[in-house]
Design a protein around this motif. Sequence first.
Motif, mmCIF file in Angstrom:
data_model
loop_
_atom_site.group_PDB
_atom_site.id
_atom_site.type_symbol
_atom_site.label_atom_id
_atom_site.label_comp_id
_atom_site.label_asym_id
_atom_site.label_seq_id
_atom_site.Cartn_x
_atom_site.Cartn_y
_atom_site.Cartn_z
ATOM 1 N N GLN A 225 0.828 -1.210 0.000
ATOM 2 C CA GLN A 225 0.000 0.000 0.000
ATOM 3 C C GLN A 225 0.863 1.262 0.000
ATOM 4 O O GLN A 225 0.459 2.303 -0.540
ATOM 5 N N GLU A 226 2.048 1.191 0.585
ATOM 6 C CA GLU A 226 2.957 2.342 0.551
ATOM 7 C C GLU A 226 3.394 2.614 -0.888
ATOM 8 O O GLU A 226 3.517 3.778 -1.300
ATOM 9 N N PHE A 227 3.641 1.579 -1.637
ATOM 10 C CA PHE A 227 3.989 1.720 -3.054
ATOM 11 C C PHE A 227 2.855 2.393 -3.819
ATOM 12 O O PHE A 227 3.080 3.309 -4.623
ATOM 13 N N ILE A 228 1.622 1.967 -3.550
ATOM 14 C CA ILE A 228 0.467 2.571 -4.217
ATOM 15 C C ILE A 228 0.338 4.042 -3.820
ATOM 16 O O ILE A 228 0.169 4.927 -4.673
ATOM 17 N N PHE A 257 -8.720 -7.746 -7.380
ATOM 18 C CA PHE A 257 -9.752 -7.929 -6.352
ATOM 19 C C PHE A 257 -9.720 -6.843 -5.275
ATOM 20 O O PHE A 257 -10.512 -6.877 -4.340
ATOM 21 N N TRP A 258 -8.827 -5.855 -5.395
ATOM 22 C CA TRP A 258 -8.825 -4.734 -4.453
ATOM 23 C C TRP A 258 -9.728 -3.615 -4.975
ATOM 24 O O TRP A 258 -9.859 -3.408 -6.180
ATOM 25 N N SER A 259 -10.323 -2.879 -4.050
ATOM 26 C CA SER A 259 -11.103 -1.685 -4.395
ATOM 27 C C SER A 259 -10.937 -0.669 -3.275
ATOM 28 O O SER A 259 -10.657 -1.026 -2.122
ATOM 29 N N ARG A 260 -11.132 0.593 -3.618
ATOM 30 C CA ARG A 260 -10.952 1.673 -2.644
ATOM 31 C C ARG A 260 -12.301 2.271 -2.312
ATOM 32 O O ARG A 260 -13.035 2.718 -3.199
ATOM 33 N N GLU A 261 -12.663 2.245 -1.047
ATOM 34 C CA GLU A 261 -13.953 2.790 -0.630
ATOM 35 C C GLU A 261 -13.778 3.547 0.686
ATOM 36 O O GLU A 261 -13.260 2.995 1.658
ATOM 37 N N GLY A 262 -14.193 4.803 0.673
ATOM 38 C CA GLY A 262 -14.152 5.597 1.901
ATOM 39 C C GLY A 262 -12.779 5.706 2.517
ATOM 40 O O GLY A 262 -12.634 5.669 3.747
ATOM 41 N N TRP A 265 -8.823 0.411 1.750
ATOM 42 C CA TRP A 265 -8.704 -0.634 0.749
ATOM 43 C C TRP A 265 -9.493 -1.866 1.190
ATOM 44 O O TRP A 265 -9.339 -2.345 2.328
ATOM 45 N N LEU A 266 -10.338 -2.352 0.282
ATOM 46 C CA LEU A 266 -11.103 -3.575 0.505
ATOM 47 C C LEU A 266 -10.671 -4.620 -0.521
ATOM 48 O O LEU A 266 -10.109 -4.290 -1.567
ATOM 49 N N ARG A 267 -10.950 -5.866 -0.236
ATOM 50 C CA ARG A 267 -10.691 -6.937 -1.199
ATOM 51 C C ARG A 267 -11.854 -7.915 -1.189
ATOM 52 O O ARG A 267 -12.558 -8.062 -0.179
ATOM 53 N N VAL A 276 -8.592 -5.011 3.522
ATOM 54 C CA VAL A 276 -7.317 -5.663 3.205
ATOM 55 C C VAL A 276 -6.489 -5.747 4.481
ATOM 56 O O VAL A 276 -6.191 -4.718 5.099
ATOM 57 N N PRO A 277 -6.116 -6.957 4.926
ATOM 58 C CA PRO A 277 -5.305 -7.074 6.149
ATOM 59 C C PRO A 277 -3.858 -6.692 5.868
ATOM 60 O O PRO A 277 -3.192 -7.303 5.033
#
Length: 440
Positions: A225-228, A257-262, A265-267, A276-277
């Motif tokens: 996530q830091e890379f993103i 399978f990842w998505s960004r909401e609020g 990050w969710l998967r 996302v853990p």
Amino acid sequence: MLNADTTDPAVLRELIAAELEAARTRTAGLTDCVEDGELTAQHSPLMSPLVWDLAHIGNQEELWLLRNVGGRDPMHPEIDPLYDAFEHPRAERPSLPLLPPDQARAYAHEVRGRVFDLLAASPLEGAPLLDAGFAFGMIVQHEQQHDETMLITHQLRTGPAVLTAPPPPPAPDGPLPAEVLIPAGPFTMGTDTEPWALDNERPAHRVDLPAYWLDTTPVSNAAYQEFIADGGYRDPRWWTAEGWAHRQRAGLEAPLFWSREGGQWLRRRFGTVEPVPGDEPVLHVSWYEADAYARWAGRRLPTEAEWEKAARHDPVADRSRRYPWGDESPGPEHANLGQRHLRPAPVGGYPAGRSPYGVRQLIGDVWEWTASDFTGYPGFRVWPYKEYSEVFFGPEYKVLRGGSFAVAPVACRGTFRNWDYPVRRQIFSGFRTARDAEAG
């Protein structure tokens, strides 16, 4: 599990029978949990309908065991072309006149019954396909590999969750070093002694490597996530020319399978959407994404030889082990294998499975991309058919090592090699990074 010391035919028959049963139980669990309509549907053009895998498993078992080993006549020769993986690409398979689910199950069941009769009468020696039960072991591994493929299809399907499994154990408390030094020197790569090793794992040969540093654990979701967040997907500096072109064409912005909401990050994982853990290894990334992350981090992907030395070499005895922890077969304390859990374990888990150098989770959890193209070892010999390995040799495919949570122990060892196109993300793939020791 089979090892080089398993020579008693009665013990070998019992072991083969148990492995055949375990594979079929898993196959049934992956196909009985959905309605027939879902078995015949194609959930992604990248994958076959589940019913194709089911009958293909039976067809390959009939071909190699009943026909080639047992000398039996074909049961249904007219279906052979339907289940030849090289005859029809996956995207075409739904349009074929495939066996419907009930007939596919009946066919696989009939084949299995005849195979058990053959196993009971087989000397398990005296011919290359029979020695140490190789052909039976090849078929067991084949079915378990298709079970992993079917699990990938389950991840790609939409709809409610139909598979369940307990969570993996937490990682032990306490910090770990970020990387470990693998000293310079030779080691033995590949094998001449693993009874059910496939042709691309052979022969054993010495490889001399300079010193290098390797991540202690696979790269985590939090690290990725830091890379993103740092714009890694928007900066062509970190990507090869081919990777950047693919990222643009495919619109890649995060792992599959990842998505960004609020702001979170969710998967989606087997029909369930969840946060996302951060402490799990990153999953469902392509080789291009793994390579870009490594460049962003000032590192690189390890070569296949570097991965295997870290996983197998015992520097005290100067020998190569079957597994990072030793020669004994994997247990639940060693690695996350066999669909025991439906997710990777947190990074740093399974301390009992660490290698002599202290590297963790080299077996199980996620397949790990390496920098290497898929080629034959020096002295490679096709066995028992070129379509298993040789037809894939070349720069089009990158090697993955170590297995994932979806891989059965019988199809996972320190010498096992997997390969795929660098664009693939639906597979259970992650990675760890390396750097040259002289880099400081």
